[in-house]
Enzyme design. Structure first.
Site, PDB file in Angstrom:
ATOM      1  N   ASP A 303      42.746  22.364  50.539  1.00  0.00           N
ATOM      2  CA  ASP A 303      42.976  23.472  49.510  1.00  0.00           C
ATOM      3  C   ASP A 303      44.359  23.916  49.868  1.00  0.00           C
ATOM      4  O   ASP A 303      45.006  24.008  50.680  1.00  0.00           O
ATOM      5  CB  ASP A 303      41.825  24.820  49.851  1.00  0.00           C
ATOM      6  CG  ASP A 303      42.296  25.746  48.757  1.00  0.00           C
ATOM      7  OD1 ASP A 303      42.139  25.471  47.573  1.00  0.00           O
ATOM      8  OD2 ASP A 303      42.492  27.152  49.099  1.00  0.00           O
ATOM      9  N   PHE A 371      44.719  44.573  35.689  1.00  0.00           N
ATOM     10  CA  PHE A 371      44.580  43.142  35.548  1.00  0.00           C
ATOM     11  C   PHE A 371      42.940  42.655  35.528  1.00  0.00           C
ATOM     12  O   PHE A 371      42.196  43.348  36.088  1.00  0.00           O
ATOM     13  CB  PHE A 371      45.141  42.558  36.826  1.00  0.00           C
ATOM     14  CG  PHE A 371      44.958  41.111  36.896  1.00  0.00           C
ATOM     15  CD1 PHE A 371      45.880  40.307  35.901  1.00  0.00           C
ATOM     16  CD2 PHE A 371      44.075  40.117  37.430  1.00  0.00           C
ATOM     17  CE1 PHE A 371      45.602  38.885  35.861  1.00  0.00           C
ATOM     18  CE2 PHE A 371      43.737  38.920  37.545  1.00  0.00           C
ATOM     19  CZ  PHE A 371      44.664  38.275  36.671  1.00  0.00           C
ATOM     20  N   SER A 374      39.457  38.068  33.045  1.00  0.00           N
ATOM     21  CA  SER A 374      39.085  37.583  31.846  1.00  0.00           C
ATOM     22  C   SER A 374      40.178  37.335  30.782  1.00  0.00           C
ATOM     23  O   SER A 374      40.309  36.630  30.048  1.00  0.00           O
ATOM     24  CB  SER A 374      38.002  38.118  31.349  1.00  0.00           C
ATOM     25  OG  SER A 374      38.323  39.749  31.322  1.00  0.00           O
ATOM     26  N   THR A 375      40.860  38.661  30.858  1.00  0.00           N
ATOM     27  CA  THR A 375      42.102  38.593  30.027  1.00  0.00           C
ATOM     28  C   THR A 375      43.590  37.950  30.727  1.00  0.00           C
ATOM     29  O   THR A 375      44.345  37.695  29.905  1.00  0.00           O
ATOM     30  CB  THR A 375      42.471  40.232  29.786  1.00  0.00           C
ATOM     31  OG1 THR A 375      42.913  40.802  31.018  1.00  0.00           O
ATOM     32  CG2 THR A 375      41.050  40.921  29.276  1.00  0.00           C
ATOM     33  N   LEU A 377      45.552  39.342  32.253  1.00  0.00           N
ATOM     34  CA  LEU A 377      46.942  40.067  31.926  1.00  0.00           C
ATOM     35  C   LEU A 377      46.760  41.637  32.461  1.00  0.00           C
ATOM     36  O   LEU A 377      45.509  41.905  32.574  1.00  0.00           O
ATOM     37  CB  LEU A 377      47.411  40.109  30.718  1.00  0.00           C
ATOM     38  CG  LEU A 377      46.604  40.502  29.557  1.00  0.00           C
ATOM     39  CD1 LEU A 377      46.329  41.752  29.484  1.00  0.00           C
ATOM     40  CD2 LEU A 377      47.297  39.715  28.215  1.00  0.00           C
ATOM     41  N   SER A 378      47.727  42.274  32.640  1.00  0.00           N
ATOM     42  CA  SER A 378      47.616  43.677  33.174  1.00  0.00           C
ATOM     43  C   SER A 378      48.890  44.364  31.982  1.00  0.00           C
ATOM     44  O   SER A 378      49.568  43.873  31.564  1.00  0.00           O
ATOM     45  CB  SER A 378      47.737  44.134  34.507  1.00  0.00           C
ATOM     46  OG  SER A 378      49.048  43.598  35.099  1.00  0.00           O
ATOM     47  N   ASP A 514      35.717  27.639  47.663  1.00  0.00           N
ATOM     48  CA  ASP A 514      35.740  26.615  48.471  1.00  0.00           C
ATOM     49  C   ASP A 514      34.135  26.000  49.238  1.00  0.00           C
ATOM     50  O   ASP A 514      34.139  25.158  49.633  1.00  0.00           O
ATOM     51  CB  ASP A 514      36.690  26.571  49.693  1.00  0.00           C
ATOM     52  CG  ASP A 514      38.300  26.513  49.110  1.00  0.00           C
ATOM     53  OD1 ASP A 514      38.472  25.996  47.843  1.00  0.00           O
ATOM     54  OD2 ASP A 514      39.186  27.276  49.596  1.00  0.00           O
TER      55      ASP A 514
END
Length: 674
Positions: A303, A371, A374-375, A377-378, A514
């Site tokens: 990772d 934040f 789903s969107t 953004l903040s 993970d």
């Protein structure tokens, strides 16, 4: 680097307990766990009883044989006890971290009333408040707050680490100490089931389960022992026909020298020592199977975030677009990030304030937009009607209902090609600029990947980043391939696909996403700093949270396999040589033609058998350091390793008995022992 100290291979603190334990292991219930040495102990007991029924010169010879047989058993037990003792010493050091303390249990996050209870009474799901200077009472995860934690009691590292709610760095271990601030921890294990409890049980060699290869080799050794048992059982008939009298102790000694006692006596020590070498590197193996599998791994999935790179991405620079100034972009970014509690959002605020690019007036904010995953953004709506938004480029463009111009696309592509993640910032639906979030590749990791490549291991970086960012980080880290925009399902698909092709796959990660891949992989290595889900799914845990430690896991696994193969080759060649060294000496008086095979010119049948018994016991003692330290590993193909084994240990196993038995024969005859 870890400051964990390892004990010398044969330290005085380990020798005395190991000698005592080698005697307690004579208990048949314990001895039976090692079938070859159990057979040797039975033969030694029979020889001892038979010795007292003999008389004259035979009594002295038979007693000597019986004593050397017991010596063989005891030193085989000693090798196993010494390996177990090193693991137990590590466990005792860890056990000292398990002190009983008082814990401040909370009814809920909203109800901060404290109930003082013993840490031993805490149950899974309990919430505890831990303040600066206090010990964390049990394993769990931080669900509120951020703190600096001293984990030196567990990892040996003097530097404190940050543990924070809502991130992949939320897992905490019982017995570690909070250095600063206050956190609320949700306990994740019942008493006796903590990570430290399991770790103590695992590093104690006595509780270790045999690996499949050990079981298979044990079956082989039992088979060889039975074959030689049949050979020895037929000798009295041949001896009687030839007019030779073979006593029970003489036959017993002959049996022990022919069966594979060398590898039988050292097999358990090899496995236990392998586990101990891992624990000395601050790696905890939940099973020996995982360590062995690591020796055959040919594909490594690792990772990116937190393993190849340092934890969370950080804001590194601001790039205005159009007629926007850097100060305007900084002010909009600051207001839009105040409600973003993610590490990335916090790093934007820190960057702007550190560089003194802008200041925020909290009273000017009418509405904060937190934040959301789903969107993506903040933002903030100011009292003067200004709308400020910050987030993923596509999310901001969609919210602002504007298209991307050529300048912005060029900036976004340049940032992505540089390995950073671009975030867009808008004011009143107009794009102001781009914030670059950069990953920092851990130093020295490229050299470690080069080492893995020389060992024939293919490295694949997996990340949720876009392909451009993934390609830049992959090039900087020096991996062979990468999987971008990886979801848990894609990681699983990649592992299963490689396994379907016959590959052994190792996975290294630290996040909850993970966990499925860690569980599916043949070798799953979780970072101790990772989430509880990742640590639970993995079969190896790195206490130092250093992904390059997988190289150590592979080396230890290969050392275990090669050490076992080397000593098995030596043991079998050794037994063949002893057979052809002893049998001609036994029958040369009756069959003079066998004198041609008596190349060592042993004085008599009695001295031949006694010399072989003494050599058989001493060779186990001589090989104990090799079993504990392991055969050095150098990158090579399977055919090259086989050739080296046959050339060094096969040839050595054939030559050593002829030289050793002859020297012992000269000594015992010179001393008049026969």
């Amino acid at each position: 680097m870890s400051t964990t100290q390892t004990q010398p291979l044969l330290s005085a603190a380990l020798l005395k307990p190991a000698l005592i334990e080698s005697l307690t292991k004579l208990d048949p219930r314990k001895q039976f766990r090692n079938p070859v040495m159990f057979m040797t102990a039975v033969v030694a007991a029979v020889s001892t009883l038979a010795s007292f029924t003999s008389g004259g010169q035979a009594l002295g010879l038979n007693l000597q044989i019986a004593l050397w047989l017991w010596f063989t058993v005891i030193f085989a037990n000693f090798a196993e006890a010494l390996a177990e003792g090193r693991g137990k010493a590590r466990a005792d050091a860890l056990r000292s971290a398990q002190t009983e303390t008082q814990a401040a249990r909370l009814a809920s996050l909203d109800d901060r009333r404290i109930e003082l209870v013993s840490n031993r009474s805490l149950r899974r799901g309990d919430l505890v408040l831990v303040e600066a200077g206090q010990l964390i009472p049990g394993d769990g995860e931080v669900i509120d707050g951020i703190a600096s934690v001293d984990e030196s009691a567990i990892t040996g590292e003097s530097a404190s680490v940050i543990r924070e709610s809502g991130s992949d760095r939320c897992a905490v271990t019982g017995g570690t100490r909070v250095v600063s601030d206050t956190i609320v921890v949700r306990i994740g294990a019942d008493p006796g089931e903590s990570f430290l409890d399991r770790m103590i049980a695992l590093v104690e060699g006595a509780s270790r389960q045999k690996t499949p290869n050990e079981i298979a080799l044990t079956v082989l050794l039992i088979g060889l022992s039975l074959i030689f048992l049949l050979v020895v059982m037929t000798l009295p008939a041949w001896a009687s026909y030839a007019g030779i009298s073979l006593s029970v102790p003489l036959l017993a000694a002959l049996l022990v020298t022919l069966i594979p006692t060398t590898i039988g006596g050292l097999l358990s020590a090899i496995g236990i020592a392998g586990m101990d070498r891992l624990s000395a590197r601050n790696l905890v193996a939940k099973s020996g199977r995982a360590v062995e599998a690591a020796g055959d791994v040919d594909t490594l999935l690792i990772d990116k975030t937190g393993t190849i790179t340092f934890g969370n991405r950080r804001a590194t620079h601001l790039v205005p677009v159009g007629d926007a100034s850097r100060e305007q972009l900084a002010e909009a970014s600051l207001y839009a990030s105040l409600a973003d509690t993610t590490p990335e959002g916090k790093s934007i605020v820190e960057l702007i304030r550190e560089q003194k690019l802008a200041e925020a007036d909290a009273s000017a904010i009418a509405n904060s937009i937190e934040f959301s995953a789903s969107t993506r953004l903040s933002g903030a709506d100011l009292r003067d009607g200004t709308q400020l938004r910050k987030g993923a480029v596509q999310a901001v463009l969609k919210q602002s209902n504007v298209g991307a111009d050529a300048e912005m696309l060029r900036i976004v592509e340049k940032i992505a090609r540089g390995g950073a993640t671009p975030l867009a910032v808008s004011r009143n639906h107009k794009l102001l600029g781009i914030i670059a979030l950069s990953d920092v590749v851990k130093p020295g990791i490229k050299a470690r990947f080069d080492e893995l490549r020389r060992m024939g291991i293919r490295t694949v970086m997996i990340t949720g980043d876009n392909p451009l960012t993934a390609a830049a980080i992959a090039a900087e880290a020096g991996v062979d391939d990468y999987l971008a925009e990886a979801t848990p399902e894609k990681k699983l698909e990649l592992i299963r696909s490689a396994q379907a092709e016959g590959r052994l796959v190792a996975m290294c990660g630290d996040g909850s996403n993970d966990a499925p891949a860690l569980a599916q992989a043949d070798v799953g290595v979780a970072m101790n700093s990772g989430t509880p889900a990742a640590r639970e799914a993995a079969n190896l845990i790195d206490l130092d949270s250093d992904p390059t430690k997988l190289l150590d896991v592979v080396l230890v696994g290969k050392q275990m396999l090669i050490s076992r193969g080397s000593l098995t080759t030596f043991s079998i060649a050794n037994d063949v040589a002893k057979y052809f060294a002893i049998v001609p000496a036994l029958f040369t008086g009756v069959y003079p033609a066998l004198q041609a095979l008596n190349v060592m010119q042993l004085r008599s049948p009695a001295s031949a058998v006694l010399s072989a018994v003494i050599f058989n016991a001493l060779i186990i003692v001589a090989l104990i350091p090799l079993a504990l330290r392991g055969t050095p590993y150098k990158p090579a193909s399977a055919s090259q390793l086989l050739a080296r084994n046959l050339g060094i240990y096969g040839l050595g196993g054939l030559v050593a008995p002829f030289i050793g038995i002859k020297l012992v024969d000269l000594a015992i005859n010179a001393l008049g022992l026969v």
